[in-house]
Design a protein around this motif. Sequence first.
Motif, PDB file in Angstrom:
ATOM      1  N   ARG A 325       9.033 -14.053   1.313  1.00 43.67           N
ATOM      2  CA  ARG A 325       8.234 -15.003   2.094  1.00 43.67           C
ATOM      3  C   ARG A 325       6.734 -14.729   1.985  1.00 43.67           C
ATOM      4  N   VAL A 326       6.314 -13.469   2.155  1.00 47.74           N
ATOM      5  CA  VAL A 326       4.882 -13.148   2.211  1.00 47.74           C
ATOM      6  C   VAL A 326       4.326 -12.854   0.823  1.00 47.74           C
ATOM      7  N   TRP A 327       4.965 -11.967   0.091  1.00 44.49           N
ATOM      8  CA  TRP A 327       4.487 -11.685  -1.261  1.00 44.49           C
ATOM      9  C   TRP A 327       4.691 -12.891  -2.162  1.00 44.49           C
ATOM     10  N   GLY A 328       5.710 -13.685  -1.843  1.00 44.12           N
ATOM     11  CA  GLY A 328       5.981 -14.888  -2.626  1.00 44.12           C
ATOM     12  C   GLY A 328       4.901 -15.939  -2.514  1.00 44.12           C
ATOM     13  N   ALA A 329       3.991 -15.801  -1.541  1.00 42.78           N
ATOM     14  CA  ALA A 329       2.853 -16.721  -1.454  1.00 42.78           C
ATOM     15  C   ALA A 329       1.821 -16.437  -2.543  1.00 42.78           C
ATOM     16  N   TYR A 330       1.863 -15.233  -3.124  1.00 36.23           N
ATOM     17  CA  TYR A 330       0.921 -14.842  -4.165  1.00 36.23           C
ATOM     18  C   TYR A 330       1.552 -14.856  -5.556  1.00 36.23           C
ATOM     19  N   PHE A 331       2.850 -14.544  -5.628  1.00 29.97           N
ATOM     20  CA  PHE A 331       3.533 -14.369  -6.909  1.00 29.97           C
ATOM     21  C   PHE A 331       4.933 -14.969  -6.840  1.00 29.97           C
ATOM     22  N   ASP A 332       5.484 -15.273  -8.010  1.00 30.88           N
ATOM     23  CA  ASP A 332       6.901 -15.589  -8.106  1.00 30.88           C
ATOM     24  C   ASP A 332       7.678 -14.276  -8.056  1.00 30.88           C
ATOM     25  N   VAL A 333       8.580 -14.129  -7.100  1.00 35.23           N
ATOM     26  CA  VAL A 333       9.377 -12.910  -6.967  1.00 35.23           C
ATOM     27  C   VAL A 333      10.609 -13.041  -7.864  1.00 35.23           C
ATOM     28  N   LEU A 334      10.700 -12.195  -8.868  1.00 32.89           N
ATOM     29  CA  LEU A 334      11.765 -12.278  -9.862  1.00 32.89           C
ATOM     30  C   LEU A 334      12.939 -11.356  -9.558  1.00 32.89           C
TER      31      LEU A 334
END
Length: 377
Positions: A325-334
């Motif tokens: 949710r939070v880091w995914g605002a900056y990057f695509d979480v793979l």
Amino acid sequence: MEATPAQVLISLDPPYRIADDATEFVFLGWAQVDDPAAPDVRMTVNGVEVPVRLGERPPNLHLYYKDVEALTFFQRVHLVDLLRAAPPPPEPFLLEVAVVSDGRSRVFEYAVSEAWLRRVYGRPVRARAIPPEPLQIRVTGAAAGEFHRTGRTTAEQIAGILARGGRPLDQHRRILDFGCGPGRVIDCVHDMHPQAELFGCDIDGEAIAWAAGALGEVADFRVNGLEPPLPFEDESFDLIYGISVFTHLPEDLQNAWLFELRRVLKPGGTLLTTKLDAAGYDYVPEPVKQAFARDGFVFWGEADITEGLPDVYRLAYHTDDYVRRVWGAYFDVLHIGSHDLNRTQDAVLMRRPRHALSWLPPKLRRRLHALKALAPA
């Protein structure tokens, strides 16, 4: 989750450095055995077997390991004669002593200088750089004679995670080790991918000064501040990895650094970092675990400080949902792993999203954005 192997109870006494004027060295230690009456304890020095003399049970061992059988051992080794008789050494050279005891094994490293190697071999031989003990302790919590080996294991784990994510290490040309310390991992990344242009940065000026002096041919090392920015241009890197960085930052700093890492990473570039799961550790206080379960993120500000680092560096824990949710605002979480880095940390593999103008050079893109901002509405 990967199973934790049984503890290997084999020890060699420090120091783990050979003095420049030493031609021989006495190796002292103790090892767990299955049967003290019929032990099988062997030792090799850089692959050459040397005899081992066994002694008595280590004093006071029962205070720490109640049901363990163990014996002391020792051997004086004339290192110059042994190494000269062995095949030519690989470079950079590192003296490695392997102890095997009834099937258990452990390898210890002994740092040597290039002056010592010249004395041994009669010619220049490049030595593997091992930092002084205080820097080792700051990075790993110990100076136990396996600094390079643990760095190599971490580098191999990084390469494995990247490969499984379809982003092999050797496909990245410019690489940043974010939070590199004295270069434990980046030195091994260089071994694995010597064609890459490597950079390391860290808040620890002492570690960076040592790395720049000892590993300056491996990477370009820079000091960064507690807060952004980094001393790099926009979109400088194809790959950034930061091991055990976000596991120590409060939430405001983590968000600032995620934004900054996005800035210096190329569109489509790879970010590999780590997190911790508070539920998996007995030492975490119950109120911290409760906050972790409730909020998905908790910063444990009362955790022990690390000498030589800012007081703000404590312990932080993230749930998988929080990362998405939070880091995914900056990057695509793979990918989010489970104890797949250093057996304690969860790897998080991410990608900076591309956009419609990603194919243009960064300076031209910035110019177009500036012209768009000046255009009348």
